[in-house]
Design an enzyme around this catalytic site. Sequence first.
Site, PDB file in Angstrom:
ATOM      1  N   CYS A  78       0.788  -1.234   0.000  1.00  0.00           N
ATOM      2  CA  CYS A  78       0.000   0.000   0.000  1.00  0.00           C
ATOM      3  C   CYS A  78       0.822   1.287   0.000  1.00  0.00           C
ATOM      4  O   CYS A  78       0.365   2.329  -0.486  1.00  0.00           O
ATOM      5  CB  CYS A  78      -0.929   0.029   1.209  1.00  0.00           C
ATOM      6  SG  CYS A  78      -1.813  -1.514   1.508  1.00  0.00           S
ATOM      7  N   CYS A  81       1.515   3.755  -3.095  1.00  0.00           N
ATOM      8  CA  CYS A  81       0.480   4.678  -3.573  1.00  0.00           C
ATOM      9  C   CYS A  81       0.067   5.692  -2.506  1.00  0.00           C
ATOM     10  O   CYS A  81      -0.105   6.866  -2.801  1.00  0.00           O
ATOM     11  CB  CYS A  81      -0.755   3.898  -4.011  1.00  0.00           C
ATOM     12  SG  CYS A  81      -0.718   3.393  -5.735  1.00  0.00           S
ATOM     13  N   HIS A  82      -0.153   5.216  -1.288  1.00  0.00           N
ATOM     14  CA  HIS A  82      -0.737   6.075  -0.256  1.00  0.00           C
ATOM     15  C   HIS A  82       0.304   6.763   0.605  1.00  0.00           C
ATOM     16  O   HIS A  82      -0.048   7.661   1.388  1.00  0.00           O
ATOM     17  CB  HIS A  82      -1.676   5.253   0.625  1.00  0.00           C
ATOM     18  CG  HIS A  82      -2.827   4.659  -0.120  1.00  0.00           C
ATOM     19  ND1 HIS A  82      -3.904   5.399  -0.566  1.00  0.00           N
ATOM     20  CD2 HIS A  82      -3.059   3.383  -0.539  1.00  0.00           C
ATOM     21  CE1 HIS A  82      -4.756   4.615  -1.197  1.00  0.00           C
ATOM     22  NE2 HIS A  82      -4.265   3.385  -1.213  1.00  0.00           N
ATOM     23  N   MET A 119      -7.680   1.712  -7.392  1.00  0.00           N
ATOM     24  CA  MET A 119      -7.456   0.898  -6.201  1.00  0.00           C
ATOM     25  C   MET A 119      -7.631  -0.578  -6.561  1.00  0.00           C
ATOM     26  O   MET A 119      -8.673  -0.974  -7.078  1.00  0.00           O
ATOM     27  CB  MET A 119      -8.457   1.308  -5.126  1.00  0.00           C
ATOM     28  CG  MET A 119      -8.470   0.401  -3.902  1.00  0.00           C
ATOM     29  SD  MET A 119      -7.045   0.628  -2.844  1.00  0.00           S
ATOM     30  CE  MET A 119      -7.523  -0.413  -1.460  1.00  0.00           C
ATOM     31  N   HIS A 358       8.323  13.026 -11.614  1.00  0.00           N
ATOM     32  CA  HIS A 358       8.986  11.723 -11.576  1.00  0.00           C
ATOM     33  C   HIS A 358      10.290  11.781 -12.369  1.00  0.00           C
ATOM     34  O   HIS A 358      11.274  12.324 -11.918  1.00  0.00           O
ATOM     35  CB  HIS A 358       8.052  10.634 -12.088  1.00  0.00           C
ATOM     36  CG  HIS A 358       8.549   9.257 -11.801  1.00  0.00           C
ATOM     37  ND1 HIS A 358       8.698   8.793 -10.506  1.00  0.00           N
ATOM     38  CD2 HIS A 358       8.944   8.256 -12.611  1.00  0.00           C
ATOM     39  CE1 HIS A 358       9.170   7.557 -10.534  1.00  0.00           C
ATOM     40  NE2 HIS A 358       9.340   7.213 -11.797  1.00  0.00           N
ATOM     41  N   HIS A 400       5.653   8.540 -18.830  1.00  0.00           N
ATOM     42  CA  HIS A 400       6.808   7.897 -18.202  1.00  0.00           C
ATOM     43  C   HIS A 400       7.909   7.783 -19.259  1.00  0.00           C
ATOM     44  O   HIS A 400       8.092   6.733 -19.877  1.00  0.00           O
ATOM     45  CB  HIS A 400       6.444   6.520 -17.653  1.00  0.00           C
ATOM     46  CG  HIS A 400       7.484   5.967 -16.716  1.00  0.00           C
ATOM     47  ND1 HIS A 400       8.677   5.439 -17.168  1.00  0.00           N
ATOM     48  CD2 HIS A 400       7.511   5.872 -15.358  1.00  0.00           C
ATOM     49  CE1 HIS A 400       9.396   5.040 -16.126  1.00  0.00           C
ATOM     50  NE2 HIS A 400       8.723   5.293 -15.014  1.00  0.00           N
TER      51      HIS A 400
END
Length: 574
Positions: A78, A81-82, A119, A358, A400
């Site tokens: 997790c 992402c979070h 999700m 990024h 990307h």
Amino acid sequence: MRVTKMILKPLAIAVAVTSLGVMTAQAAPKDPDKSTMAYEGTASAVDPADAKVVRTPGAPDLTEAEFEKAKQIYFQRCAGCHGVLRKGATGKPLTTEITQERGIEYLKSFITYGSPAGMPNWGTSGELTESEVELMAKYIMHEPPQPPEFSLADMKDTWEIIIPPEDRPTEQMNDLDLKNLFSVTLRDAGEIALIDGHTKEIVEIIETGYAVHISRMSASGRYLFVIGRDALINMVDLWMEHPDTVAKIKVGMEARSVETSKYKGWEDKLAIAGTYWPPQFVIMDGQTLEPKKIVGTRGMTVDTQEYHPEPRVAAIVASHEHPEFIVNVKETGKIKLVNYEDLDNLSITNIDAARFLHDGGWDSSMRYFMTAANNSNKIAVVDAKDRNLEALVDVGKIPHPGRGANFVDPEHGPVWATSHLGDPTIQLIGTDPEGHPEKAWKVVRTLDGQGGGSLFIKTHPESDNLYVDTALNPAEPVSQSVAVFDINDLDAGYEVLPIAEWADLGDGPKRVVQPEYNVAGDEVWFSVWNGQEQTSAIVVVDDTTRELKKVIKDERLVTPTGKFNVYNTQHDVY
């Protein structure tokens, strides 16, 4: 700090992480929307055992064993992402005022079934059991356990000079053509392979940190710097009879980026590394890796101007226009121009760009830094000479580019190209404000590629080809091949090269990733990234004929991913 002549094994890591910056080669996503999650939902290299448990009023009680199990699951599944602190990164915030208001049944349902926004359906996919889903629902109703910080003293405790500068060679002591040497990440082995670009043979295997993310060259081309996901940096001297590590340091708990000073007069003098945890960067001595200056990146976001406690450091490049490092701070969307002339009175210029910064690279003039703000679907253009934001360019879904691709479009002039994780397009942005001012900093052409899930796009000044991988596409024929365009006839579409088929490896996911040219620009190397227990390979393609030239197979090539030609990396050729 220890000075020793003996090469020591790299520090052990406690969490099996899942990324090139991306994911494990074991399980390709089965749904088109999952190719982006496969990239974003990566594990953290932070050791969950280091994060102290916090029990929160109003949250369901958990035993110590349940807390430890939940921490392991969260950091592995997790945190990518979070965020470690759950303040939200590419995923939504999971702070206690939100989770406790939603309640246990809502959280269980959300974790079980996922959402169209990205999700994963952890329960119905079988990734988590029903009891694990309930455990995680309870766990996120408690305050997040925070890992420890990583100070100057912590860094110095890990710092080793293996061969002091005065004991190193004064000239190259081997017969290698260093310009055509490749540094290849052996991701799951915790090593890099140095491969001779002429013979296609492995000349050295060097122990490193886990899952080396990038290799970067010093300005002189003598020193190779690699950084693992576990934030361990190895400094390799390519002049030694057998190139090997001469200094190393652990700069945090999780990291991606390293770079060295390249401005005239500062060549090889300094190095810099940025970390995901703690959110900071450190400037080091370029000959020894002695840490000199640590700078935290916590602060306000560029859009809502809210405080973010975990803004991770992504790409770092060295300016050719000023004695500066250009540092991407992911979650806040700030680009920092870090002037290294006076470390005691450090001068930093903050540029507001867009959130989720990024990777990126230079345009062909080496003046403009083109960098992806991936979940903002933008490319930020920084003028390194005038030290400002030149433009924000809207592009496709989750750009990307790696370092991108520079070439001359037959209609639009000089361009820089990016591919995308979230859609099949390749977009070309004009980069010539003097010769083609009406095209500058605009998308001048959009090409359709094989599909989403692209991680890298590449060409070379001596090539007429543009290669696009699709390593995270859910369809095996797409993830196991590459598209190649003729840059002189872009409207003709692309040819598909069956790279994995040419490798002839047998079973396994066999994802094809990261085209990399040799120094002459007449060969392109591809990693065929298989499972850890399966056979991987590097496939070399003749750039002129687009035909198979060589398959490099060796039992030591364990999950090869990134490949970096020494000359092209040193001189930013892409």
